[in-house]
Design a protein around this motif. Structure first.
Motif, PDB file in Angstrom:
ATOM      1  N   UNK A 369       0.836  -1.207   0.000  1.00 56.74           N
ATOM      2  CA  UNK A 369       0.000   0.000   0.000  1.00 56.74           C
ATOM      3  C   UNK A 369       0.870   1.255   0.000  1.00 56.74           C
ATOM      4  N   UNK A 370       1.972   1.195   0.749  1.00 49.89           N
ATOM      5  CA  UNK A 370       2.899   2.337   0.791  1.00 49.89           C
ATOM      6  C   UNK A 370       3.505   2.574  -0.597  1.00 49.89           C
ATOM      7  N   UNK A 371       3.821   1.479  -1.303  1.00 52.54           N
ATOM      8  CA  UNK A 371       4.420   1.595  -2.638  1.00 52.54           C
ATOM      9  C   UNK A 371       3.403   1.999  -3.710  1.00 52.54           C
ATOM     10  N   UNK A 372       2.119   1.863  -3.386  1.00 54.76           N
ATOM     11  CA  UNK A 372       1.072   2.160  -4.383  1.00 54.76           C
ATOM     12  C   UNK A 372       0.072   3.166  -3.809  1.00 54.76           C
ATOM     13  N   UNK A 373       0.543   4.408  -3.604  1.00 58.51           N
ATOM     14  CA  UNK A 373      -0.301   5.359  -2.861  1.00 58.51           C
ATOM     15  C   UNK A 373      -1.567   5.778  -3.597  1.00 58.51           C
ATOM     16  N   UNK A 374      -1.628   5.490  -4.907  1.00 57.56           N
ATOM     17  CA  UNK A 374      -2.759   6.036  -5.677  1.00 57.56           C
ATOM     18  C   UNK A 374      -3.957   5.097  -5.781  1.00 57.56           C
ATOM     19  N   UNK A 375      -3.901   3.945  -5.166  1.00 54.50           N
ATOM     20  CA  UNK A 375      -5.002   3.002  -5.443  1.00 54.50           C
ATOM     21  C   UNK A 375      -6.369   3.481  -4.969  1.00 54.50           C
ATOM     22  N   UNK A 376      -6.409   4.353  -3.963  1.00 51.92           N
ATOM     23  CA  UNK A 376      -7.735   4.846  -3.545  1.00 51.92           C
ATOM     24  C   UNK A 376      -8.004   6.265  -4.055  1.00 51.92           C
TER      25      UNK A 376
END
Ligand code: PLP
Length: 381
Positions: A369-376
């Motif tokens: 989640x930290x590496x993919x901050x844009x998912x939300x």
């Protein structure tokens, strides 16, 4: 005749044995045969000297007695040992129902608790008693159950503690459900696979088998006791004629349970409360880790803390949990499960707290989640 796709089991068949960090299992941490025998103080030689003949169709008498001992009011004659817990759902749908009967089921639910009944009575005759999400967690409304009843209703199907929401009724609501079944003369099929997994602060409720002659109870060793590989389940059926009906169907499915499993199940039931406590301790520690995780990600998730059981159904603020699931498994080896597989929707995920590796798996999810901050981003918060 075709039956609906068993989405949950297809999902696990695809991912369970090739995804290292699992966050959605409903079972509790298991153990080796050696550890089980040691804890139960049963000798290895006693186990290996068991013979491999057919066993009694209703179940080994010692095992039935051990199962009966876990209830307040259940004689061993009322117990049917199953070759697998899930078999009990199939046998119940077959032994008690005819096409055109009406059945009330919980929704969402473990697939078989809806699909098997739809298969036997017809989709249009299965009425869904839906869970509602509120600020206090998941809820069921008794007035909605009453509205679903009709003169054709033959059975109400419940599952407490509930997979996936972690809901358990208060003793008062449990009594109201029993009263509704009795007053309307309908069977109350109570799936109690997660029996006794009641979290701190939640009131424990008795088995429906100890409350009503209209209750037929399914339970087993897979979840609360952490022994799913034994495939041991049982039914408590308070009616001789019905038992005969059940056994007749069982002759078509498994005839009898595997002897080695019956032996090990009898050993496990010597220490059933110890095994249950072990699972509860693991769940309690994992729930605290989950509390911390969800505090860290308030825009990503709405955390409905479970009251009981080994699972929770959590709102994940993305368009499609299924799409995230596929990415997360491929990129980080982490497994989450969409609520869609259980008849909820693709904006919820089931999370499971019974496993010892939960903390490591949740850490990997956190990193992803930290590496993919844009998912939300751009999602409804
Ligand atoms: C509510 C419920 N009932 C029955 C079963 C079936 O148990 P087993 O997989 O051990 O046959 C499950 C399994 O996930 C379940 O969650």
């Amino acid at each position: 005749m075709k039956i609906a796709r068993f989405e949950t089991e297809h999902f696990f068949a695809q991912y369970e044995f090739n995804t290292p960090y699992q966050l959605c299992n409903s079972d509790c941490e298991t153990m080796s045969i050696e550890t089980l025998l040691e804890l139960a103080d049963v000798s290895v030689t006693d186990f290996t000297q068991q013979t491999l003949g057919y066993t009694e169709s209703q179940g080994n008498p010692d095992l039935r007695q051990s199962i009966a001992n876990t209830y307040q009011t259940c004689p061993p004659e009322n117990v049917i040992v199953l070759a697998t817990p899930v078999e009990g759902i199939y046998l119940t749908a077959r032994a008690l129902l005819n096409p055109g009967d009406e059945v009330i089921v919980l929704s969402p639910a473990y697939d078989a608790l809806i699909n098997m009944f739809e298969h036997v009575v017809g989709n249009e005759n299965v009425k869904k008693w839906n869970f509602h999400s509120s600020d206090d967690g998941w809820e069921l409304k008794i007035e909605e159950l009453t509205q679903l009843l009709s003169p054709k209703t033959k059975m109400i199907v419940v599952n407490f503690p509930h997979n996936p929401t972690g809901y358990i009724p208060s003793p008062q609501i449990q009594q109201e459900i029993v009263a509704i079944a009795e007053q309307n003369n309908v069977w109350l099929f109570s799936d109690e696979m997660y029996f006794g997994l009641t979290h701190e602060g939640t009131t424990q409720i008795p088995s429906m088998a100890d409350l009503s002659p209209k209750a037929i109870v399914l339970s087993g060793l897979s979840k609360t006791y952490g022994l799913p590989g034994l495939r041991t389940g049982w039914l408590v059926v308070p009616d001789d004629q019905l038992i005969d009906e059940y056994i007749n169907w069982k002759f078509y499915t498994s005839i009898c349970s595997p002897g080695p499993s019956e032996f090990l199940a009898t050993a496990a039931l010597k220490i059933w409360n110890e095994l249950r406590q072990r699972s509860l301790t693991q769940i309690s520690s994992n729930l605290q880790i989950a509390d911390e995780f969800f505090r860290r990600w308030p825009n990503h998730f709405t955390w409905n803390r479970p009251l009981a059981g080994s699972t929770a159904l959590v709102r994940f603020h993305v368009n499609s949990v299924s799409q995230i699931t596929a990415r997360l498994a491929a990129e980080a080896g982490v497994l989450i499960q969409s609520g869609k597989t259980l008849g909820s929707d693709d904006q919820h995920m089931r999370i499971g707290f019974g496993r010892a590796a939960f903390s490591t798996a949740l850490g990997k999810f956190d990193d992803w989640l930290t590496d993919n901050p844009k998912i939300v981003e751009n999602q409804k918060q």
